[in-house]
Write an enzyme that holds these catalytic residues in place. Structure first.
Site, mmCIF file in Angstrom:
data_model
loop_
_atom_site.group_PDB
_atom_site.id
_atom_site.type_symbol
_atom_site.label_atom_id
_atom_site.label_comp_id
_atom_site.label_asym_id
_atom_site.label_seq_id
_atom_site.Cartn_x
_atom_site.Cartn_y
_atom_site.Cartn_z
ATOM 1 N N HIS A 283 -9.752 2.391 0.299
ATOM 2 C CA HIS A 283 -8.316 2.126 0.288
ATOM 3 C C HIS A 283 -7.955 1.394 -1.002
ATOM 4 O O HIS A 283 -8.080 0.172 -1.086
ATOM 5 C CB HIS A 283 -7.951 1.282 1.507
ATOM 6 C CG HIS A 283 -6.466 1.157 1.737
ATOM 7 N ND1 HIS A 283 -5.524 1.682 0.873
ATOM 8 C CD2 HIS A 283 -5.761 0.556 2.730
ATOM 9 C CE1 HIS A 283 -4.317 1.412 1.332
ATOM 10 N NE2 HIS A 283 -4.439 0.732 2.458
ATOM 11 N N GLU B 12 0.015 5.320 13.811
ATOM 12 C CA GLU B 12 0.361 6.538 13.072
ATOM 13 C C GLU B 12 0.226 7.771 13.958
ATOM 14 O O GLU B 12 1.024 8.706 13.857
ATOM 15 C CB GLU B 12 -0.506 6.679 11.829
ATOM 16 C CG GLU B 12 -0.075 7.844 10.943
ATOM 17 C CD GLU B 12 -0.758 7.883 9.590
ATOM 18 O OE1 GLU B 12 -0.295 8.645 8.719
ATOM 19 O OE2 GLU B 12 -1.753 7.147 9.386
ATOM 20 N N CYS C 22 0.802 -1.221 0.000
ATOM 21 C CA CYS C 22 0.000 0.000 0.000
ATOM 22 C C CYS C 22 0.836 1.274 0.000
ATOM 23 O O CYS C 22 0.283 2.372 -0.034
ATOM 24 C CB CYS C 22 -0.958 -0.008 1.186
ATOM 25 S SG CYS C 22 -2.033 -1.457 1.181
ATOM 26 N N LYS D 242 -9.199 8.643 3.184
ATOM 27 C CA LYS D 242 -9.713 7.362 2.690
ATOM 28 C C LYS D 242 -11.195 7.153 3.001
ATOM 29 O O LYS D 242 -11.823 6.260 2.425
ATOM 30 C CB LYS D 242 -8.893 6.201 3.254
ATOM 31 C CG LYS D 242 -7.497 6.085 2.657
ATOM 32 C CD LYS D 242 -6.764 4.865 3.201
ATOM 33 C CE LYS D 242 -5.426 4.644 2.516
ATOM 34 N NZ LYS D 242 -4.424 5.672 2.858
ATOM 35 N N PHE E 196 1.616 -3.451 3.857
ATOM 36 C CA PHE E 196 1.942 -4.792 4.322
ATOM 37 C C PHE E 196 3.428 -5.064 4.088
ATOM 38 O O PHE E 196 4.024 -4.570 3.138
ATOM 39 C CB PHE E 196 1.116 -5.832 3.558
ATOM 40 C CG PHE E 196 -0.290 -5.994 4.072
ATOM 41 C CD1 PHE E 196 -0.768 -5.253 5.127
ATOM 42 C CD2 PHE E 196 -1.142 -6.916 3.477
ATOM 43 C CE1 PHE E 196 -2.058 -5.411 5.602
ATOM 44 C CE2 PHE E 196 -2.440 -7.089 3.938
ATOM 45 C CZ PHE E 196 -2.895 -6.340 4.995
ATOM 46 N N HIS F 133 -1.851 8.291 6.360
ATOM 47 C CA HIS F 133 -2.252 7.033 5.728
ATOM 48 C C HIS F 133 -3.663 6.698 6.177
ATOM 49 O O HIS F 133 -4.489 6.288 5.366
ATOM 50 C CB HIS F 133 -1.274 5.922 6.100
ATOM 51 C CG HIS F 133 -1.586 4.607 5.470
ATOM 52 N ND1 HIS F 133 -1.481 4.400 4.110
ATOM 53 C CD2 HIS F 133 -2.013 3.433 6.005
ATOM 54 C CE1 HIS F 133 -1.822 3.149 3.823
ATOM 55 N NE2 HIS F 133 -2.161 2.547 4.956
#
Length: 410
Positions: free
Chosen positions: A339, A315, A164, A334, A398, A304
């Protein structure tokens, strides 16, 4: 450090909330989620049955019918976004030096949806039912290679597959290519078309996706106390990144400067972030150092903000660790378009550039009850009019990938 600077002069995109830079920005300003019931396949037996889908995309609007027929949706989204980015930058592809123009793209899954489709064809009818385009359509590099053939660019070309964070990594590598003198113009971004049964089902098995099926428009809710996972989406975004002298020589409109990039790896877990966030912190600090940027210059961070339980908390810790008690506005976008995996960093880089250009910070859609551990200056409820000197965009993926891009207002 090279004295070659890189600026953003064009944005092209295909997203669930808008196609093209202007439409994307209108979708951000409108603030309405594009998440709804998934209709690409029957999600029987799945816990999550919602997604952010692109409606009404016609590949023939951006390439001739022959190329559209020979490319899968993943490459089609890439080519379409590249063409719109060039148009937005006021560039005719044929007017560029092809050997000084390159393409860096990113994608988590590449042409996996097309591979699934062709696998079903094979199971039903054997080899003779499989498209001869399969072999050169499903690999990740099909994105940048098809774009190169479409536009005739012979410069540096690659597609990374860093989950991602892929789109952000591609943009960061493009900055480095400009600085090193490998190219004067780079098209860089990410593309993803993952809405197929096996890919969607694999994430459903991880229990990482929201199951708020009865109210899909409120499902993706970064930093909210009631968040329950991310919502899968699809999309693509491409930035035109030019060496500043090249851009000024042709009288280009400059949207922002891309001035820094940092990338690290947690080396911890394939799907869970390192709880202390030290490597994500380091990515942010590397980007600031690379940009020769002071923390005090940063007025906004596009997070993110995946809407997962672990990511948003980690985060938040990362941002607090880097910026301390100094308030810096933070939002996650998002909630609007889900996503789109490897494309998300590119879409969010585009939004960050547009925020700098227009002087407006987007709110975090669906955030109504901030998590007590997300004690940040979160933008929610309404956007903010704010002229910025600099902004950051975070992307995590990931495998423990952490990428941060730093932008300056121009």
């Amino acid at each position: 450090m090279s004295d070659r600077r890189a600026v953003i002069t064009g944005i092209g995109c295909v997203t669930p909330i808008g196609t093209g830079a202007e439409s994307l920005w209108e979708g951000v300003r409108r603030g309405e989620s594009a998440v709804g019931p998934i209709d690409r396949f029957v999600p029987e037996g799945l816990k999550s049955r919602i997604a952010a889908q692109i409606k009404d995309f016609r590949a023939e609007d951006y390439m001739d019918r022959k190329r559209a027929h020979r490319t899968d949706r993943y490459s089609q989204l890439s080519i379409a976004s590249g063409r719109m980015a060039l148009r937005h930058a006021g560039i005719e592809a044929g007017a560029l030096d092809p050997e000084r123009t390159g393409i860096f793209m990113g994608s988590a899954l590449g042409g996996i949806s097309y591979a699934e489709e062709q696998c079903s064809q094979y199971m039903a009818g054997g080899y003779r039912s499989v498209s001869p385009t399969l072999g050169f359509s499903v690999f990740g590099g099909a994105s940048s290679c098809n774009m190169a053939m479409e536009f005739g660019f012979n410069g540096p070309n690659e597609t990374n597959s860093m989950s991602c964070a892929s789109g952000a990594v591609a943009i960061g590598r493009a900055l480095q290519a400009i600085r090193r003198g490998e190219a004067d113009v780079m098209l860089a971004g990410g593309a993803e078309s993952p809405l197929s049964p096996l890919s969607f089902g694999a994430f459903d098995l991880l229990r990482a996706m929201s199951t708020r099926n009865d109210e899909p428009g409120r499902a993706s809710r970064p930093f909210d106390r009631t968040r329950d996972g991310f919502v899968m989406g699809e999309g693509a975004a491409v930035l035109v990144i030019e060496e500043e002298g090249h851009a000024r020589a042709r009288g280009a409109r400059i949207l922002a400067e891309i001035s820094g990039f940092g990338v690290t790896n947690d080396a911890h877990h394939m799907s869970a972030p390192l709880p202390c966030g030290t490597q994500a912190q380091r990515a942010m600090r590397l980007a600031l150092n690379d940009a020769d940027m002071l923390q005090e210059e940063v007025g906004y961070i596009n997070a993110h903000g995946s809407s997962t339980l672990l990511n948003d908390v980690t985060e938040s810790k990362v941002i607090r660790s880097v910026f301390g008690t100094r308030p810096v506005a933070v939002s996650g976008t998002k909630g609007l378009y889900g996503h789109p995996l490897g494309a998300s960093g590119a879409i969010e880089a585009a939004i960050t550039c547009l925020s700098l250009h227009h002087g407006w910070l987007p709110p975090t859609a669906n955030l109504t009850e901030p998590d007590e551990e997300a004690d940040l200056d979160l933008v929610y409820g309404h956007g903010r009019d704010k002229r910025l000197d600099a902004a950051l965009s975070n992307s995590y993926g990931f495998g423990g990938i952490n990428a941060t891009l730093a932008f300056r207002s121009r």
